[in-house]
Scaffold this motif. Sequence first.
Motif, PDB file in Angstrom:
ATOM      1  N   LEU B  22      -8.029 -61.575 -23.781  1.00  0.00           N
ATOM      2  CA  LEU B  22      -6.965 -60.558 -23.727  1.00  0.00           C
ATOM      3  C   LEU B  22      -7.010 -59.675 -24.976  1.00  0.00           C
ATOM      4  O   LEU B  22      -6.981 -58.440 -24.887  1.00  0.00           O
ATOM      5  CB  LEU B  22      -5.594 -61.240 -23.610  1.00  0.00           C
ATOM      6  CG  LEU B  22      -4.434 -60.359 -23.125  1.00  0.00           C
ATOM      7  CD1 LEU B  22      -3.208 -61.204 -22.823  1.00  0.00           C
ATOM      8  CD2 LEU B  22      -4.065 -59.249 -24.063  1.00  0.00           C
ATOM      9  N   THR B  25     -10.033 -57.422 -24.684  1.00  0.00           N
ATOM     10  CA  THR B  25      -9.982 -56.442 -23.590  1.00  0.00           C
ATOM     11  C   THR B  25      -8.961 -55.339 -23.849  1.00  0.00           C
ATOM     12  O   THR B  25      -9.219 -54.158 -23.618  1.00  0.00           O
ATOM     13  CB  THR B  25      -9.614 -57.157 -22.261  1.00  0.00           C
ATOM     14  OG1 THR B  25     -10.506 -58.263 -22.066  1.00  0.00           O
ATOM     15  CG2 THR B  25      -9.698 -56.208 -21.073  1.00  0.00           C
ATOM     16  N   ASN B  26      -7.770 -55.733 -24.313  1.00  0.00           N
ATOM     17  CA  ASN B  26      -6.676 -54.763 -24.465  1.00  0.00           C
ATOM     18  C   ASN B  26      -6.457 -54.354 -25.917  1.00  0.00           C
ATOM     19  O   ASN B  26      -5.356 -53.909 -26.276  1.00  0.00           O
ATOM     20  CB  ASN B  26      -5.378 -55.341 -23.885  1.00  0.00           C
ATOM     21  CG  ASN B  26      -5.416 -55.493 -22.370  1.00  0.00           C
ATOM     22  OD1 ASN B  26      -6.365 -55.045 -21.720  1.00  0.00           O
ATOM     23  ND2 ASN B  26      -4.408 -56.116 -21.797  1.00  0.00           N
ATOM     24  N   LEU B  29      -4.915 -50.807 -26.722  1.00  0.00           N
ATOM     25  CA  LEU B  29      -3.538 -50.712 -26.233  1.00  0.00           C
ATOM     26  C   LEU B  29      -2.589 -51.553 -27.098  1.00  0.00           C
ATOM     27  O   LEU B  29      -1.480 -51.126 -27.446  1.00  0.00           O
ATOM     28  CB  LEU B  29      -3.504 -51.200 -24.782  1.00  0.00           C
ATOM     29  CG  LEU B  29      -2.159 -51.193 -24.085  1.00  0.00           C
ATOM     30  CD1 LEU B  29      -1.701 -49.761 -23.839  1.00  0.00           C
ATOM     31  CD2 LEU B  29      -2.231 -51.952 -22.761  1.00  0.00           C
ATOM     32  N   ILE B  30      -3.046 -52.755 -27.437  1.00  0.00           N
ATOM     33  CA  ILE B  30      -2.212 -53.648 -28.254  1.00  0.00           C
ATOM     34  C   ILE B  30      -1.941 -53.012 -29.621  1.00  0.00           C
ATOM     35  O   ILE B  30      -0.814 -53.059 -30.125  1.00  0.00           O
ATOM     36  CB  ILE B  30      -2.885 -55.034 -28.403  1.00  0.00           C
ATOM     37  CG1 ILE B  30      -2.860 -55.764 -27.050  1.00  0.00           C
ATOM     38  CG2 ILE B  30      -2.213 -55.854 -29.488  1.00  0.00           C
ATOM     39  CD1 ILE B  30      -3.689 -57.041 -27.011  1.00  0.00           C
ATOM     40  N   ARG B  32      -1.780 -49.854 -30.304  1.00  0.00           N
ATOM     41  CA  ARG B  32      -0.799 -48.777 -30.129  1.00  0.00           C
ATOM     42  C   ARG B  32       0.602 -49.345 -29.985  1.00  0.00           C
ATOM     43  O   ARG B  32       1.562 -48.817 -30.541  1.00  0.00           O
ATOM     44  CB  ARG B  32      -1.135 -47.938 -28.885  1.00  0.00           C
ATOM     45  CG  ARG B  32      -2.302 -46.981 -29.064  1.00  0.00           C
ATOM     46  CD  ARG B  32      -2.807 -46.453 -27.731  1.00  0.00           C
ATOM     47  NE  ARG B  32      -1.859 -45.554 -27.092  1.00  0.00           N
ATOM     48  CZ  ARG B  32      -1.785 -45.358 -25.767  1.00  0.00           C
ATOM     49  NH1 ARG B  32      -2.597 -46.012 -24.944  1.00  0.00           N
ATOM     50  NH2 ARG B  32      -0.915 -44.522 -25.265  1.00  0.00           N
ATOM     51  N   ARG B  33       0.728 -50.429 -29.221  1.00  0.00           N
ATOM     52  CA  ARG B  33       2.057 -50.994 -29.002  1.00  0.00           C
ATOM     53  C   ARG B  33       2.561 -51.761 -30.226  1.00  0.00           C
ATOM     54  O   ARG B  33       3.753 -51.720 -30.537  1.00  0.00           O
ATOM     55  CB  ARG B  33       2.030 -51.936 -27.785  1.00  0.00           C
ATOM     56  CG  ARG B  33       1.806 -51.209 -26.464  1.00  0.00           C
ATOM     57  CD  ARG B  33       2.752 -51.709 -25.375  1.00  0.00           C
ATOM     58  NE  ARG B  33       2.571 -50.975 -24.121  1.00  0.00           N
ATOM     59  CZ  ARG B  33       1.863 -51.431 -23.080  1.00  0.00           C
ATOM     60  NH1 ARG B  33       1.279 -52.607 -23.135  1.00  0.00           N
ATOM     61  NH2 ARG B  33       1.772 -50.707 -21.975  1.00  0.00           N
ATOM     62  N   SER B 314      -0.922 -63.752 -21.762  1.00  0.00           N
ATOM     63  CA  SER B 314      -0.034 -62.587 -21.849  1.00  0.00           C
ATOM     64  C   SER B 314       1.219 -62.926 -22.652  1.00  0.00           C
ATOM     65  O   SER B 314       1.674 -62.134 -23.490  1.00  0.00           O
ATOM     66  CB  SER B 314       0.345 -62.131 -20.425  1.00  0.00           C
ATOM     67  OG  SER B 314       1.434 -61.246 -20.441  1.00  0.00           O
ATOM     68  N   VAL B 317       0.304 -63.524 -26.439  1.00  0.00           N
ATOM     69  CA  VAL B 317       0.027 -62.285 -27.174  1.00  0.00           C
ATOM     70  C   VAL B 317       1.292 -61.430 -27.306  1.00  0.00           C
ATOM     71  O   VAL B 317       1.464 -60.719 -28.300  1.00  0.00           O
ATOM     72  CB  VAL B 317      -1.155 -61.520 -26.544  1.00  0.00           C
ATOM     73  CG1 VAL B 317      -1.428 -60.227 -27.300  1.00  0.00           C
ATOM     74  CG2 VAL B 317      -2.412 -62.389 -26.532  1.00  0.00           C
ATOM     75  N   ALA B 318       2.219 -61.517 -26.327  1.00  0.00           N
ATOM     76  CA  ALA B 318       3.506 -60.819 -26.487  1.00  0.00           C
ATOM     77  C   ALA B 318       4.219 -61.324 -27.742  1.00  0.00           C
ATOM     78  O   ALA B 318       4.797 -60.543 -28.505  1.00  0.00           O
ATOM     79  CB  ALA B 318       4.380 -61.024 -25.245  1.00  0.00           C
ATOM     80  N   ILE B 321       2.502 -59.842 -30.728  1.00  0.00           N
ATOM     81  CA  ILE B 321       2.873 -58.427 -30.903  1.00  0.00           C
ATOM     82  C   ILE B 321       4.271 -58.314 -31.517  1.00  0.00           C
ATOM     83  O   ILE B 321       4.505 -57.494 -32.412  1.00  0.00           O
ATOM     84  CB  ILE B 321       2.797 -57.682 -29.545  1.00  0.00           C
ATOM     85  CG1 ILE B 321       1.341 -57.591 -29.076  1.00  0.00           C
ATOM     86  CG2 ILE B 321       3.412 -56.280 -29.651  1.00  0.00           C
ATOM     87  CD1 ILE B 321       1.162 -57.005 -27.678  1.00  0.00           C
ATOM     88  N   ASP B 322       5.202 -59.148 -31.059  1.00  0.00           N
ATOM     89  CA  ASP B 322       6.541 -59.159 -31.677  1.00  0.00           C
ATOM     90  C   ASP B 322       6.433 -59.362 -33.191  1.00  0.00           C
ATOM     91  O   ASP B 322       7.102 -58.674 -33.967  1.00  0.00           O
ATOM     92  CB  ASP B 322       7.387 -60.299 -31.089  1.00  0.00           C
ATOM     93  CG  ASP B 322       8.226 -59.861 -29.896  1.00  0.00           C
ATOM     94  OD1 ASP B 322       8.203 -58.664 -29.554  1.00  0.00           O
ATOM     95  OD2 ASP B 322       8.915 -60.719 -29.320  1.00  0.00           O
ATOM     96  N   ARG B 325       5.125 -56.422 -34.975  1.00  0.00           N
ATOM     97  CA  ARG B 325       6.157 -55.374 -35.065  1.00  0.00           C
ATOM     98  C   ARG B 325       7.228 -55.701 -36.097  1.00  0.00           C
ATOM     99  O   ARG B 325       8.153 -54.926 -36.303  1.00  0.00           O
ATOM    100  CB  ARG B 325       6.843 -55.201 -33.701  1.00  0.00           C
ATOM    101  CG  ARG B 325       6.017 -54.456 -32.667  1.00  0.00           C
ATOM    102  CD  ARG B 325       6.640 -54.587 -31.283  1.00  0.00           C
ATOM    103  NE  ARG B 325       6.076 -53.616 -30.346  1.00  0.00           N
ATOM    104  CZ  ARG B 325       6.268 -53.661 -29.030  1.00  0.00           C
ATOM    105  NH1 ARG B 325       6.993 -54.619 -28.486  1.00  0.00           N
ATOM    106  NH2 ARG B 325       5.722 -52.749 -28.249  1.00  0.00           N
ATOM    107  N   GLU B 327       9.255 -58.429 -35.956  1.00  0.00           N
ATOM    108  CA  GLU B 327      10.390 -59.153 -35.402  1.00  0.00           C
ATOM    109  C   GLU B 327      10.280 -60.645 -35.706  1.00  0.00           C
ATOM    110  O   GLU B 327       9.297 -61.282 -35.345  1.00  0.00           O
ATOM    111  CB  GLU B 327      10.395 -58.943 -33.880  1.00  0.00           C
ATOM    112  CG  GLU B 327      11.769 -59.048 -33.297  1.00  0.00           C
ATOM    113  CD  GLU B 327      11.693 -59.360 -31.825  1.00  0.00           C
ATOM    114  OE1 GLU B 327      12.016 -60.503 -31.462  1.00  0.00           O
ATOM    115  OE2 GLU B 327      11.298 -58.476 -31.056  1.00  0.00           O
TER     116      GLU B 327
END
Lengths: 435, 435
Positions: B22, B25-26, B29-30, B32-33, B314, B317-318, B321-322, B325, B327
């Motif tokens: 993941l 591949t992403n 995008l990751i 950017r987010r 998914s 990795v969420a 990403i938190d 960011r 959090e």
Amino acid sequence: MVEPLNIALAGLGTVGTGVVRLIETNAELIARRAGRPIRIAAVSARDRTKDRGVDLTQYTWEDDPAALAAREDVDVVVELVGGSDGPALSLARKAIGNGKGLVTANKAMIAHHGLELASAAESAGVALKFEAAVAGGIPVIKGLSEGAAANKIERVYGILNGTCNYILSTMEDTGRDFTDVLEEAQRLGYAEADPTFDIEGIDAAHKLSILAAIAFGSRLRFDAVETMGVSPVKAADIEQARSLGYVIRLIGMAEIDRLDGGVGLFQRVRPHLVPIDHPLAHVDGATNAVVAEGNFMGRLLFQGAGAGDGPTASAVVADIIDIARGEKGAAFSMPASELEDIAPAPTGHRFGRSYLRFIVHDRPGVLAEITAAMRDAGVSIESLIQKAPSDDAGEVIIAVVTHEGPESAVTEAMRILDGSDNLAAQPLVMQIIAN
Amino acid sequence: MVEPLNIALAGLGTVGTGVVRLIETNAELIARRAGRPIRIAAVSARDRTKDRGVDLTQYTWEDDPAALAAREDVDVVVELVGGSDGPALSLARKAIGNGKGLVTANKAMIAHHGLELASAAESAGVALKFEAAVAGGIPVIKGLSEGAAANKIERVYGILNGTCNYILSTMEDTGRDFTDVLEEAQRLGYAEADPTFDIEGIDAAHKLSILAAIAFGSRLRFDAVETMGVSPVKAADIEQARSLGYVIRLIGMAEIDRLDGGVGLFQRVRPHLVPIDHPLAHVDGATNAVVAEGNFMGRLLFQGAGAGDGPTASAVVADIIDIARGEKGAAFSMPASELEDIAPAPTGHRFGRSYLRFIVHDRPGVLAEITAAMRDAGVSIESLIQKAPSDDAGEVIIAVVTHEGPESAVTEAMRILDGSDNLAAQPLVMQIIAN
């Protein structure tokens, strides 16, 4: 205890008073979860004297909502005034400009001005949050922008308007016609006195454009949502759909179109046929539901109350709690400057099965004309039902389900038939959701 | 570009390699987010030479997972080793102790040691996140702890184990018996070689105890989950349930019990009868779904893939990403010290309708004994079906649905019948979910 987060509420309709009630009722719990109390510093609405069922005397009153954005003792402005422009937008700009966080339930304003507001909030280093703008109490903005953040999302769709869903599922349960059920919905408070935004699909289109921006990392394109409402759906359509194994729902659907080597943003709000074994077929009444499909997570479904003071207040206060916790995440899951400008997908690119319904005069040659048009346009018919007239008007209903094929062929068949004096009414085309 | 967030992965089974795939591949995008790239700094697993279908040569390898927690170049440790104690727990403690964030998919470890780890993470000022520990790819931890944060939640329940749901829905579709379907599930990889944790309900109980802590703001009490698995469910039960308008699902249910003036924590994993018009009745195969009921939001449903490398990655990795960011929200929606110590609810407090199934010898007086026991225990019978024996064993199935009443009365009826030589097998009691 640490310092409270001070909020100001503009707009004290059902949602605004719901927010006051929620913050009062769950105050202690919210303070434990947020790490500090949420304090209502000031409120504003049009009529100070109106009885709203909550005691507002303990809160500072401002006659001018814009004054809330100027108050020193306010950290976050909660905009519940409504309307895409006017006082709501002016308040939102002032609040952000003055370095306040902004929480709003205003889908129209975000659909039209979300990018501008997100950029302004990023420049000011404040939070812009609008969970309540889409699907009421369902945390779908958070679900997409954070929960699904690791995924490339290629499609997001769902039931985004509770009024339309109430009308369609009531028509389904009772066999009654659209106008009749709409009038009842208005009497019961499920539909506005002027229901245009709901029943014409505009409200759903606002919400869809917001979801699409978050899901795809694309710039908001509300102007490019192809929109049709539920008023053309007849009781006979629901009956035909049911006999074929479908229910009818107003679906907002957004997808990245990769045909012909380009990348297009497809956004559409229309009544669709939904197979009865699809999760959305069981979403009845004023409930909303959103499906998102990601390249790793697969298919995710969020379902819950799409409107009402309690659910909407729940979403507003969740945003406030996020801010109290120090979370200032980008409004559209990534900075506004990172959002791609994806042009609307060319129409006719889509591929699928469709339901076509004709109301025709009961005379020889009608079926031949319709089937010839389909043949000439290259539309392959999977099933066709001709129903005897149910009244003396001599009008007959013909319902056709096509095989999978390009929607452009269906459009061409409709063009061929356009103006035929065999047709007693405008034909209705509805797409069929794949399972 | 800003500094990447550096992560270390311990455990490279299907989920671990899914996370690598993941992130590769992403990646764009990751970034950017998340606002910055996620970089895999180091990995560790038992066998370095195993072919996992992903190229790991570009990542630093550590033979000892604990070494990951000591690396200077690591911000977050991702624990995918598994097991409630042992190397996983030791790694988690070390990572937090060394000031690293910890992301884990380990429901057993969180169910047993979540409070200790959350307290440690709060003291160290680092994030502890475990979205992937409950319901795979569904962001239900985030949905409850953030999306529903404004609500007092009084009940949370759902389908938390994909293996059991696959078995029950396959039994339902095919009419086959439990053992037969379990063997097939094992061949197809839907069930482990040792399926005990799944089919006995322990895995669901781990997840339920985590959801309950977040929903109610209560201390984790995995030890107090009343747990029963799906192995006692027979094809005949599914058939009876269907004829009565229900399907059978393994449901984890947690509720705040307010009877007798006290506050109790009710937690139960058991097969239940679910009405066919309830959203959970349409959750088939390995899908999971969670329902939460809040005092303002009403009923919320989250549904999606409950397991598998993609969905679980998914969720992992969420969480990453938190953290990227910025959090660092409390693991259980509020600081561990704020969680209330709620004692388990006394058994027998619950009130509802039940399904009772008896397998009896085909001889006179059996029905009289059963109905007398019900009468003496104060159980009111709504319907009773006695089915003729389907084979030559002379055994008959009696299925009873009770009116709404205290579960303690049903327990008493079972106690009266206990040891009766009319019974050919242990009776089965399943609660019926209210709509």
